[in-house]
Design an enzyme around this catalytic site. Structure first.
Site, PDB file in Angstrom:
ATOM      1  N   CYS A 200       0.985  -1.282   0.200  1.00  0.00           N
ATOM      2  CA  CYS A 200      -0.177   0.083   0.125  1.00  0.00           C
ATOM      3  C   CYS A 200       1.088   1.282   0.053  1.00  0.00           C
ATOM      4  CB  CYS A 200      -0.820   0.005   1.146  1.00  0.00           C
ATOM      5  SG  CYS A 200      -1.897   1.702   1.354  1.00  0.00           S
TER       6      CYS A 200
ATOM      7  N   CYS B 124      -0.758   4.177   2.173  1.00  0.00           N
ATOM      8  CA  CYS B 124      -0.031   3.931   3.720  1.00  0.00           C
ATOM      9  C   CYS B 124       1.314   4.309   4.019  1.00  0.00           C
ATOM     10  CB  CYS B 124      -0.426   2.426   4.055  1.00  0.00           C
ATOM     11  SG  CYS B 124      -2.084   1.833   3.435  1.00  0.00           S
ATOM     12  N   ASP B 125       2.016   3.661   3.054  1.00  0.00           N
ATOM     13  CA  ASP B 125       3.367   3.550   3.633  1.00  0.00           C
ATOM     14  C   ASP B 125       4.360   4.458   2.955  1.00  0.00           C
ATOM     15  OD1 ASP B 125       2.690   1.846   5.421  1.00  0.00           O
ATOM     16  OD2 ASP B 125       2.770   0.021   3.939  1.00  0.00           O
TER      17      ASP B 125
END
Ligand code: NDP
Length: 312
Positions: free
Chosen positions: A136, A139-140
């Site tokens: 992701c 997200c990261d």
């Protein structure tokens, strides 16, 4: 006790689950929704959603899911932030079980468990997950600002992840196993026109390198056999999804890849009172709007079933 049996339980909290909840709640079914391990589902790891009707300027995935949740709660849906891990559809009353073993009984169950990201299956991928390996970018990606990263995959997800990362990272290596991408034309063009996305065609991942953090990726060109180490600090896997349907295997019909198969044109399954919606039963369209549509179908089918049984 009979009054402990709910009318409708919904498993899953993506667009399908929340839409089912909105319709079921408005129909007076007093639904209880179990969010699963990732409340809000896949849209929580998406940035701009530009194709959901009603949002002409686009909307952030998590913001949209917050709106879905609020709308479901407004009509009285009870939301449980718990994971369902087992079901018993022996019937006529259906049983579902939380991770902690709590049993819930319901006359109808709407399955909206969605799909999850697939992994390559390498040992090194497992070892370095959350140490530089991620599925992701949204997200990261932030953790890899100013660093070099690789993305594996060639569909819309990979194109989207690469484009997102290209805004944060000086170089994004896109590892494509064939000599063409599967992504839609517009997404491909976006990738091809981004100068800091470097596409490696006919390239497969052999190993992700590093001990406590990703230091590089060893790839092989499947045409020439030539191997190469690309120094990257982040490695993003974007190779598709698999449906979250394993717990239904003993009970429901599914295709060879695990997608649930409803009775054509409906949300019904072969088990009375059990309905399916969203990505758990859709490997073709997989859009928020189609998931929402099937969530609506499932709630209407559940209501009709309950009326026919004299329960609603
Ligand atoms: P897809 O199944 O469409 O694509 C998966 C990609 O990963 C393929 O290109 C495939 O390669 C590649 N792949 C699979 N296994 C491996 C492997 N072991 N090694 C290397 N590459 C591998 O999945 P997506 O998640 O990209 O998209 C799913 C659906 O969601 C699609 O319908 C897509 O259109 C939609 N979507 C839409 C978005 C949007 O509109 N904004 C954003 C994201 C997804 P190959 O091509 O060789 O099979």
């Amino acid at each position: 006790m009979a009054n402990d049996v709910l009318k409708t339980v919904i498993i899953g909290s993506g667009p399908a689950g929340y839409t089912a909840a909105i319709y079921a709640a408005r129909a007076g079914l007093m639904p209880e929704l179990y969010t699963g391990a990732e409340p809000g589902g896949q849209l929580m790891i998406t940035t701009d959603v530009e194709n959901y009707p009603g949002f002409p300027d686009g909307v952030m995935g998590p913001d949209m899911m917050e709106l879905f949740r609020k709308q479901a709660e407004r009509f009285g849906t009870k939301i449980h932030y718990e994971l369902i891990t087992k079901v018993d559809f022996t019937g006529p009353v259906h049983k579902i079980y939380t991770e902690e073993g709590r049993e819930i009984q319901s006359h109808t169950v709407i399955i909206s468990t969605g799909a999850s990201a697939k992994w390559l299956g390498l040992e090194s991928e497992k070892k370095l997950t959350n140490k530089g390996v991620s599925a992701c970018a949204v997200c990261d990606g932030f953790f890899f600002r100013g660093q070099e990263v690789a993305v594996v995959g060639a569909g819309d997800t990979a194109a989207e992840e690469a484009s997102y990362l290209a805004k944060l990272c000086p170089k994004v290596h896109l590892l494509v196993r064939r000599d063409e991408m599967r992504a839609s034309k517009i997404m491909q063009e976006r990738v091809l026109n981004t100068p800091n996305i470097i596409i490696h065609w006919n390239t497969e991942t052999e190993e992700i390198l590093g001990g406590d953090a990703v230091e590089g990726v060893r790839v092989v060109n499947n045409r020439t056999g030539k191997k190469e180490v690309i120094p990257v600090q982040g490695f993003f896997v974007a190779i598709g999804h698999k449906p979250n349907t394993e717990m239904f295997r003993p009970w429901l019909e599914m295709d060879e890849t695990g997608y649930l198969v409803p009775v054509a044109g409906t949300s019904r399954t072969r088990i009375p009172g059990v309905f399916v919606s969203g990505d758990a039963q859709d490997k073709v369209y997989r859009q928020a709007v189609t998931a929402a549509g099937t969530g609506c179908m499932a709630a209407l089918d559940a209501e009709r079933y309950l009326v026919a049984q004299g329960i609603a």
